[in-house]
Write a protein that holds these residues in place. Structure first.
Motif, mmCIF file in Angstrom:
data_model
loop_
_atom_site.group_PDB
_atom_site.id
_atom_site.type_symbol
_atom_site.label_atom_id
_atom_site.label_comp_id
_atom_site.label_asym_id
_atom_site.label_seq_id
_atom_site.Cartn_x
_atom_site.Cartn_y
_atom_site.Cartn_z
ATOM 1 N N GLU A 63 45.110 -0.831 9.665
ATOM 2 C CA GLU A 63 45.729 -1.376 10.868
ATOM 3 C C GLU A 63 44.759 -1.242 12.029
ATOM 4 O O GLU A 63 44.122 -0.209 12.191
ATOM 5 C CB GLU A 63 46.998 -0.615 11.216
ATOM 6 C CG GLU A 63 48.075 -0.682 10.161
ATOM 7 C CD GLU A 63 49.256 0.199 10.521
ATOM 8 O OE1 GLU A 63 49.926 -0.096 11.535
ATOM 9 O OE2 GLU A 63 49.470 1.188 9.813
ATOM 10 N N VAL A 64 44.673 -2.287 12.838
ATOM 11 C CA VAL A 64 43.852 -2.264 14.042
ATOM 12 C C VAL A 64 44.813 -2.420 15.215
ATOM 13 O O VAL A 64 45.467 -3.454 15.355
ATOM 14 C CB VAL A 64 42.808 -3.406 14.033
ATOM 15 C CG1 VAL A 64 41.995 -3.407 15.320
ATOM 16 C CG2 VAL A 64 41.905 -3.288 12.812
ATOM 17 N N LEU A 65 44.901 -1.381 16.043
ATOM 18 C CA LEU A 65 45.877 -1.363 17.134
ATOM 19 C C LEU A 65 45.203 -0.995 18.452
ATOM 20 O O LEU A 65 44.308 -0.144 18.477
ATOM 21 C CB LEU A 65 46.969 -0.329 16.857
ATOM 22 C CG LEU A 65 47.761 -0.496 15.563
ATOM 23 C CD1 LEU A 65 48.545 0.765 15.262
ATOM 24 C CD2 LEU A 65 48.693 -1.674 15.684
ATOM 25 N N GLY A 66 45.661 -1.606 19.531
ATOM 26 C CA GLY A 66 45.233 -1.173 20.856
ATOM 27 C C GLY A 66 45.787 0.222 21.120
ATOM 28 O O GLY A 66 46.726 0.674 20.458
ATOM 29 N N LYS A 67 45.222 0.897 22.106
ATOM 30 C CA LYS A 67 45.629 2.274 22.387
ATOM 31 C C LYS A 67 47.128 2.381 22.684
ATOM 32 O O LYS A 67 47.808 3.239 22.130
ATOM 33 C CB LYS A 67 44.822 2.826 23.561
ATOM 34 C CG LYS A 67 45.124 4.263 23.873
ATOM 35 C CD LYS A 67 44.238 4.784 24.985
ATOM 36 C CE LYS A 67 44.502 6.256 25.225
ATOM 37 N NZ LYS A 67 43.611 6.790 26.274
ATOM 38 N N ASN A 68 47.649 1.524 23.544
ATOM 39 C CA ASN A 68 49.079 1.587 23.882
ATOM 40 C C ASN A 68 49.961 1.320 22.673
ATOM 41 O O ASN A 68 50.969 1.992 22.468
ATOM 42 C CB ASN A 68 49.417 0.616 25.012
ATOM 43 C CG ASN A 68 48.944 1.116 26.355
ATOM 44 O OD1 ASN A 68 48.650 2.297 26.524
ATOM 45 N ND2 ASN A 68 48.850 0.215 27.309
ATOM 46 N N ASP A 69 49.570 0.331 21.856
ATOM 47 C CA ASP A 69 50.348 0.020 20.654
ATOM 48 C C ASP A 69 50.352 1.201 19.692
ATOM 49 O O ASP A 69 51.381 1.545 19.120
ATOM 50 C CB ASP A 69 49.798 -1.217 19.950
ATOM 51 C CG ASP A 69 49.994 -2.482 20.767
ATOM 52 O OD1 ASP A 69 50.910 -2.517 21.611
ATOM 53 O OD2 ASP A 69 49.224 -3.433 20.551
ATOM 54 N N TYR A 70 49.186 1.822 19.499
ATOM 55 C CA TYR A 70 49.101 2.975 18.603
ATOM 56 C C TYR A 70 49.968 4.126 19.123
ATOM 57 O O TYR A 70 50.742 4.719 18.370
ATOM 58 C CB TYR A 70 47.651 3.442 18.438
ATOM 59 C CG TYR A 70 47.562 4.737 17.660
ATOM 60 C CD1 TYR A 70 47.680 4.728 16.276
ATOM 61 C CD2 TYR A 70 47.427 5.959 18.307
ATOM 62 C CE1 TYR A 70 47.644 5.910 15.550
ATOM 63 C CE2 TYR A 70 47.389 7.145 17.588
ATOM 64 C CZ TYR A 70 47.496 7.112 16.215
ATOM 65 O OH TYR A 70 47.479 8.294 15.506
ATOM 66 N N THR A 89 40.114 0.914 24.345
ATOM 67 C CA THR A 89 39.906 1.531 23.035
ATOM 68 C C THR A 89 40.890 0.966 22.030
ATOM 69 O O THR A 89 41.979 0.521 22.381
ATOM 70 C CB THR A 89 40.063 3.061 23.095
ATOM 71 O OG1 THR A 89 41.344 3.376 23.649
ATOM 72 C CG2 THR A 89 38.995 3.697 23.947
ATOM 73 N N SER A 90 40.466 1.021 20.774
ATOM 74 C CA SER A 90 41.315 0.601 19.668
ATOM 75 C C SER A 90 41.418 1.740 18.678
ATOM 76 O O SER A 90 40.501 2.557 18.561
ATOM 77 C CB SER A 90 40.710 -0.623 18.965
ATOM 78 O OG SER A 90 40.694 -1.733 19.822
ATOM 79 N N TYR A 91 42.544 1.772 17.977
ATOM 80 C CA TYR A 91 42.777 2.784 16.945
ATOM 81 C C TYR A 91 42.835 2.087 15.603
ATOM 82 O O TYR A 91 43.378 0.984 15.484
ATOM 83 C CB TYR A 91 44.080 3.543 17.218
ATOM 84 C CG TYR A 91 43.922 4.557 18.316
ATOM 85 C CD1 TYR A 91 43.854 5.919 18.028
ATOM 86 C CD2 TYR A 91 43.812 4.174 19.647
ATOM 87 C CE1 TYR A 91 43.692 6.859 19.027
ATOM 88 C CE2 TYR A 91 43.639 5.110 20.654
ATOM 89 C CZ TYR A 91 43.580 6.441 20.337
ATOM 90 O OH TYR A 91 43.398 7.370 21.329
ATOM 91 N N TYR A 92 42.266 2.749 14.579
ATOM 92 C CA TYR A 92 42.189 2.191 13.241
ATOM 93 C C TYR A 92 42.897 3.141 12.289
ATOM 94 O O TYR A 92 42.459 4.274 12.102
ATOM 95 C CB TYR A 92 40.726 1.996 12.831
ATOM 96 C CG TYR A 92 39.919 1.370 13.948
ATOM 97 C CD1 TYR A 92 40.215 0.093 14.408
ATOM 98 C CD2 TYR A 92 38.898 2.072 14.565
ATOM 99 C CE1 TYR A 92 39.499 -0.470 15.450
ATOM 100 C CE2 TYR A 92 38.181 1.513 15.615
ATOM 101 C CZ TYR A 92 38.488 0.249 16.047
ATOM 102 O OH TYR A 92 37.784 -0.313 17.091
#
Length: 136
Positions: A63-70, A89-92
Motif C-alpha cells: 500500500e502506498v499512502l500519504g501521511k494523513n491517510d496512513y 511524505t508517503s508511507y509504504y
C-alpha cells in the motif's frame, strides 16, 4: 572499510526509512533500502550491514499512502494538514505472511518523491502473481 578499502557492491534499491514491523535490527526512522529481486524483497541497512529477505510469494500487497491517510487508517488520528516547510511524505505498508502463515506488515516512509518507485514495485509484484481460486 577505510577510505580506500573495497566495499562489497550492493545493488541500489529504493531508499526509505523504517517505521514499524518485525525488523528487530532496524532502528525506527533510520534509513534503509528495499529492492525487489526475482525471488524476494531484500531489505538492507548499513552500520552494521544487515540484510533481510522476504520471499516474494509471501507478499500479499503493498500500500502506498500519504501521511494523513496512513495516520488515519492505521493510527486513528490524522494530522492537521501541512505546515510551512513540511516535506510531503508517503508511507509504504507491505502486508505479508510470516513463516507460520500469520498476517504481518512492515511499514516504511520517505519523501513522496519515492512513491512512484514504490508504486512500480507494487505493480511488478501484482503482474507476476499467480492466478488464484477459492471458495468463501
Amino acid at each position: 572499510m577505510g577510505l580506500f578499502g573495497k566495499k562489497e557492491k550492493i545493488p541500489d534499491g529504493i531508499r526509505v526509512m523504517y517505521y514499524e514491523g518485525e525488523l528487530n535490527e532496524f532502528p525506527v526512522n533510520q534509513p534503509c533500502q528495499i529492492l525487489l529481486m526475482e525471488d524476494c524483497l531484500r531489505i538492507t541497512k548499513n552500520n552494521p550491514y544487515t540484510e533481510v529477505r522476504l520471499d516474494r510469494n509471501r507478499i500479499l500487497s503493498v500500500e502506498v499512502l500519504g501521511k494523513n491517510d496512513y495516520m488515519q487508517r492505521y493510527k486513528g488520528n490524522a494530522e492537521s494538514g501541512f505546515r510551512k516547510g513540511d516535506i510531503p511524505t508517503s508511507y509504504y505498508v507491505i502486508n505479508y505472511l510470516d513463516k507460520n502463515g500469520d498476517k504481518k506488515q512492515i511499514v516504511f516512509w520517505s519523501a513522496s518523491s519515492s512513491a512512484l518507485k514504490v508504486m512500480r514495485l507494487r505493480d511488478e509484484l501484482a503482474n507476476k502473481q499467480k492466478s488464484k481460486s477459492y471458495e468463501i
